[in-house]
Write a protein that holds these residues in place. Structure first.
Motif, PDB file in Angstrom:
ATOM      1  N   THR A  87       0.854  -1.179   0.000  1.00 20.83           N
ATOM      2  CA  THR A  87       0.000   0.000   0.000  1.00 20.83           C
ATOM      3  C   THR A  87       0.902   1.245   0.000  1.00 20.83           C
ATOM      4  O   THR A  87       2.101   1.137  -0.288  1.00 20.83           O
ATOM      5  CB  THR A  87      -0.995  -0.036   1.181  1.00 20.83           C
ATOM      6  N   HIS A  88       0.314   2.398   0.253  1.00 18.53           N
ATOM      7  CA  HIS A  88       1.063   3.659   0.269  1.00 18.53           C
ATOM      8  C   HIS A  88       0.935   4.313   1.635  1.00 18.53           C
ATOM      9  O   HIS A  88      -0.108   4.196   2.284  1.00 18.53           O
ATOM     10  CB  HIS A  88       0.521   4.619  -0.793  1.00 18.53           C
ATOM     11  N   LEU A  89       1.964   5.049   2.046  1.00 13.58           N
ATOM     12  CA  LEU A  89       1.958   5.689   3.364  1.00 13.58           C
ATOM     13  C   LEU A  89       2.653   7.044   3.302  1.00 13.58           C
ATOM     14  O   LEU A  89       3.794   7.140   2.828  1.00 13.58           O
ATOM     15  CB  LEU A  89       2.705   4.776   4.356  1.00 13.58           C
ATOM     16  N   SER A  90       1.970   8.077   3.793  1.00 14.52           N
ATOM     17  CA  SER A  90       2.604   9.383   4.059  1.00 14.52           C
ATOM     18  C   SER A  90       3.551   9.839   2.957  1.00 14.52           C
ATOM     19  O   SER A  90       4.721  10.081   3.175  1.00 14.52           O
ATOM     20  CB  SER A  90       3.373   9.319   5.384  1.00 14.52           C
ATOM     21  N   GLU A  91       2.941   9.990   1.769  1.00 22.26           N
ATOM     22  CA  GLU A  91       3.734  10.417   0.612  1.00 22.26           C
ATOM     23  C   GLU A  91       3.691  11.937   0.479  1.00 22.26           C
ATOM     24  O   GLU A  91       4.684  12.558   0.082  1.00 22.26           O
ATOM     25  CB  GLU A  91       3.135   9.740  -0.635  1.00 22.26           C
ATOM     26  N   ASN A  92       2.516  12.513   0.816  1.00 21.62           N
ATOM     27  CA  ASN A  92       2.244  13.891   0.446  1.00 21.62           C
ATOM     28  C   ASN A  92       1.417  14.532   1.560  1.00 21.62           C
ATOM     29  O   ASN A  92       0.541  13.886   2.150  1.00 21.62           O
ATOM     30  CB  ASN A  92       1.464  13.833  -0.889  1.00 21.62           C
ATOM     31  N   LYS A  93       1.672  15.803   1.845  1.00 21.93           N
ATOM     32  CA  LYS A  93       1.025  16.440   3.010  1.00 21.93           C
ATOM     33  C   LYS A  93      -0.502  16.510   2.866  1.00 21.93           C
ATOM     34  O   LYS A  93      -1.234  16.280   3.830  1.00 21.93           O
ATOM     35  CB  LYS A  93       1.609  17.836   3.216  1.00 21.93           C
ATOM     36  N   ASP A  94      -1.005  16.828   1.647  1.00 23.07           N
ATOM     37  CA  ASP A  94      -2.465  16.881   1.457  1.00 23.07           C
ATOM     38  C   ASP A  94      -3.079  15.491   1.618  1.00 23.07           C
ATOM     39  O   ASP A  94      -4.198  15.334   2.139  1.00 23.07           O
ATOM     40  CB  ASP A  94      -2.818  17.416   0.061  1.00 23.07           C
ATOM     41  N   GLU A  95      -2.350  14.485   1.150  1.00 17.78           N
ATOM     42  CA  GLU A  95      -2.817  13.094   1.301  1.00 17.78           C
ATOM     43  C   GLU A  95      -2.960  12.749   2.784  1.00 17.78           C
ATOM     44  O   GLU A  95      -3.943  12.128   3.214  1.00 17.78           O
ATOM     45  CB  GLU A  95      -1.791  12.165   0.636  1.00 17.78           C
ATOM     46  N   ILE A  96      -1.995  13.177   3.589  1.00 13.76           N
ATOM     47  CA  ILE A  96      -2.016  12.854   5.019  1.00 13.76           C
ATOM     48  C   ILE A  96      -3.210  13.560   5.694  1.00 13.76           C
ATOM     49  O   ILE A  96      -3.946  12.935   6.470  1.00 13.76           O
ATOM     50  CB  ILE A  96      -0.679  13.250   5.682  1.00 13.76           C
ATOM     51  N   SER A  97      -3.438  14.838   5.355  1.00 15.94           N
ATOM     52  CA  SER A  97      -4.576  15.556   5.961  1.00 15.94           C
ATOM     53  C   SER A  97      -5.896  14.893   5.592  1.00 15.94           C
ATOM     54  O   SER A  97      -6.784  14.738   6.441  1.00 15.94           O
ATOM     55  CB  SER A  97      -4.639  17.003   5.481  1.00 15.94           C
ATOM     56  N   PHE A  98      -6.033  14.530   4.324  1.00 15.88           N
ATOM     57  CA  PHE A  98      -7.273  13.901   3.850  1.00 15.88           C
ATOM     58  C   PHE A  98      -7.482  12.567   4.582  1.00 15.88           C
ATOM     59  O   PHE A  98      -8.578  12.241   5.044  1.00 15.88           O
ATOM     60  CB  PHE A  98      -7.188  13.712   2.329  1.00 15.88           C
ATOM     61  N   THR A  99      -6.405  11.817   4.725  1.00  9.23           N
ATOM     62  CA  THR A  99      -6.489  10.519   5.415  1.00  9.23           C
ATOM     63  C   THR A  99      -6.951  10.712   6.856  1.00  9.23           C
ATOM     64  O   THR A  99      -7.831   9.981   7.348  1.00  9.23           O
ATOM     65  CB  THR A  99      -5.114   9.818   5.386  1.00  9.23           C
ATOM     66  N   LYS A 100      -6.381  11.711   7.510  1.00 15.69           N
ATOM     67  CA  LYS A 100      -6.756  11.940   8.920  1.00 15.69           C
ATOM     68  C   LYS A 100      -8.217  12.366   9.037  1.00 15.69           C
ATOM     69  O   LYS A 100      -8.894  12.014  10.005  1.00 15.69           O
ATOM     70  CB  LYS A 100      -5.825  12.976   9.548  1.00 15.69           C
ATOM     71  N   ALA A 101      -8.701  13.092   8.020  1.00 17.21           N
ATOM     72  CA  ALA A 101     -10.116  13.495   8.037  1.00 17.21           C
ATOM     73  C   ALA A 101     -11.021  12.283   7.808  1.00 17.21           C
ATOM     74  O   ALA A 101     -12.109  12.185   8.394  1.00 17.21           O
ATOM     75  CB  ALA A 101     -10.360  14.549   6.960  1.00 17.21           C
ATOM     76  N   LEU A 102     -10.579  11.356   6.980  1.00 17.88           N
ATOM     77  CA  LEU A 102     -11.403  10.178   6.686  1.00 17.88           C
ATOM     78  C   LEU A 102     -11.391   9.164   7.828  1.00 17.88           C
ATOM     79  O   LEU A 102     -12.322   8.376   7.978  1.00 17.88           O
ATOM     80  CB  LEU A 102     -10.893   9.494   5.404  1.00 17.88           C
TER      81      LEU A 102
END
Ligand code: GUN
Ligand code: ZN
Length: 437
Positions: free
Chosen positions: A231-246
């Motif tokens: 899978t993928h982990l902590s590649e991009n700052k916007d991705e991390i924020s979106f993940t935390k919101a989900l």
């Protein structure tokens, strides 16, 4: 001379690793035989040694001198359905996925397209000296079918899986928790352990899977502990924020995967750039593997992988191209860019450690070092033949090289598919041009 299945000897400058070298003086870590040989039989390496010790009357020989013989390269993370996404302009991760990647992956619903792309994909990997890779296929089971069928036809040791994704993507690219489970289960039964194939359970990343699908992925992992997980982990700052919101209950990004039992020593986590201290501790505890994808991280502007920081904790990272966000299929060019990413952080990548990483290092992370990644007797005969004078500019530079490390550094900074003189997969020569010895 036909070599098909027949016992034969390869002569050249043999280089293989027993452990990770830090410098050229670390001679316990590697074996280098100037006039070396490998005896190949039934797809395996029967013996490694000096040419004088291994030559035998009547034994067919291929003389690769003055080239180097190394284990075939291993690419720990790339995307099979992104062969026509590479070099897509302008975006960072989330826009790049929506604008370029998802539309292209939709085309893999067409089985004819998937089959054509699989043939092209393996031709390219082999031309680059890559004999094993772990890839994401598209959401369509047929893409994994094409991927494994073509690998089997070439007798390659390949790892992969159909990607699981049920939200935040076009409808045509979404499965459901149940269909992802059913398709993955059927593919595991059909392919895992068949010939040289290994299955990787492949939830794309937290953003494109609902909790229900993550749960199903965890069930598959419990039912199939023999399979890998990617899978993928902590590649991009916007991705991390979106993940935390989900996933508001998760302590951090990695915790999403941990919650569903997806983080084990068989897990390969692409990128892992912006990690929090707890995530690093969890990587240590679980033995999961971050995967460094330098050309991709630079191309998407994702960030700088902290290799030294993770190594200091004893974490074993893989290294990979991440095609199609990566910009080169070449593991040599991957090392080139990896070297620069580390330079930007005051870290070093010694050429011997670099070549260990793309061979035995990635094999050890996979737990496959008894089969691939070294030239030890008993290993599968996946071998790359490297020409450090492949281009006029490399040849000119090589005139001033006085050590093996210097030669390897020229190869990783200046080399690409032109430096791959020959490739053997399970003992079978891949380049048919008689001049390409
Ligand atoms: N994160 C989720 N999917 C992808 C992908 O296809 N490429 C990269 N680089 N990151 C991802
Ligand atoms: Zn990826």
């Amino acid at each position: 001379m036909t070599q098909s299945g027949q016992r034969h000897l390869l002569r050249g400058r043999v280089l293989t690793f027993q452990s990770e070298p830090q410098t050229e003086a670390d001679t316990e870590a590697y074996t280098y035989i100037e006039d070396g040989a490998l005896v190949i039989s039934a797809g395996r390496i029967e013996a490694i040694g000096t040419y004088d010790d291994l030559k035998q009357p009547g034994l067919a020989e291929t003389d690769h001198r003055p080239h180097l013989l190394l284990p075939g390269f291993i690419d720990m993370h790339l995307h099979f359905p992104q062969v026509q996404v590479i070099a897509s302009w302008g975006d960072q991760l989330l826009d790049w996925l929506n604008n370029y990647t998802f539309p292209e992956e939709m085309r893999f619903a067409d089985q004819g397209h998937a089959d054509d792309m699989a043939a092209a994909f393996y031709n390219i990997l082999l031309a680059q000296g890559t004999t094993t890779a772990m890839a994401f296929c598209s959401v369509h089971a047929g893409s994994a079918e094409a991927y494994f069928t073509e690998a089997a036809r070439r007798n390659m040791c390949m790892i992969g899986g159909k990607v699981m994704m049920d939200r935040n993507a076009p409808d045509a690219l979404c499965d459901t928790p149940q269909s992802a489970y059913d398709d993955t289960k059927a593919l595991i039964e059909r392919w895992h352990g068949k010939g040289r194939a290994h299955y990787a359970i492949s939830p794309r990343f937290a953003i494109t899977s609902t909790p229900a699908q993550m749960e199903m992925a965890g069930t598959l992992v419990r039912e199939h502990p023999e399979c890998y997980i990617q899978t993928h982990l902590s590649e991009n700052k916007d991705e991390i924020s979106f993940t935390k919101a989900l996933y508001p209950q998760a302590r951090d990004y990695l915790d999403v995967y941990q919650t569903y039992g997806l983080v084990t020593e068989k897990s390969f986590l692409g990128h892992a750039i912006h990690l929090e201290p707890r995530e690093i501790e969890a990587l240590v505890e679980t033995g999961a593997h971050p995967v460094f994808c330098p050309t991709s991280n630079l191309f998407l502007g994702s960030g700088l992988f902290d290799d030294a920081g993770l190594r200091a904790q004893g974490i074993q990272s893989g290294i990979a191209t991440d095609i199609g966000a990566g910009t080169s299929y070449s593991m040599l060019q991957t090392l080139n860019e990896g070297y620069k990413v580390l330079q930007l952080q005051g870290q070093k990548l010694h050429p011997l450690r670099a070549f260990h990483w793309i061979t035995r290092g990635n094999a050890v992370a996979l737990g496959l070092e008894d089969r691939i990644g070294t030239l030890s007797a008993g290993s599968d005969a996946d071998i790359v033949v490297l020409n450090s004078q492949a281009t006029p500019e490399m040849a000119l530079r090589a005139l001033r090289a006085t050590s093996l490390s210097e030669e390897l550094f020229i190869l990783m900074m200046m080399g690409d598919d032109r430096a791959i003189s020959q490739v053997y997969v399970a003992g079978e020569r891949q380049k048919r041009d008689a001049r390409a010895a």
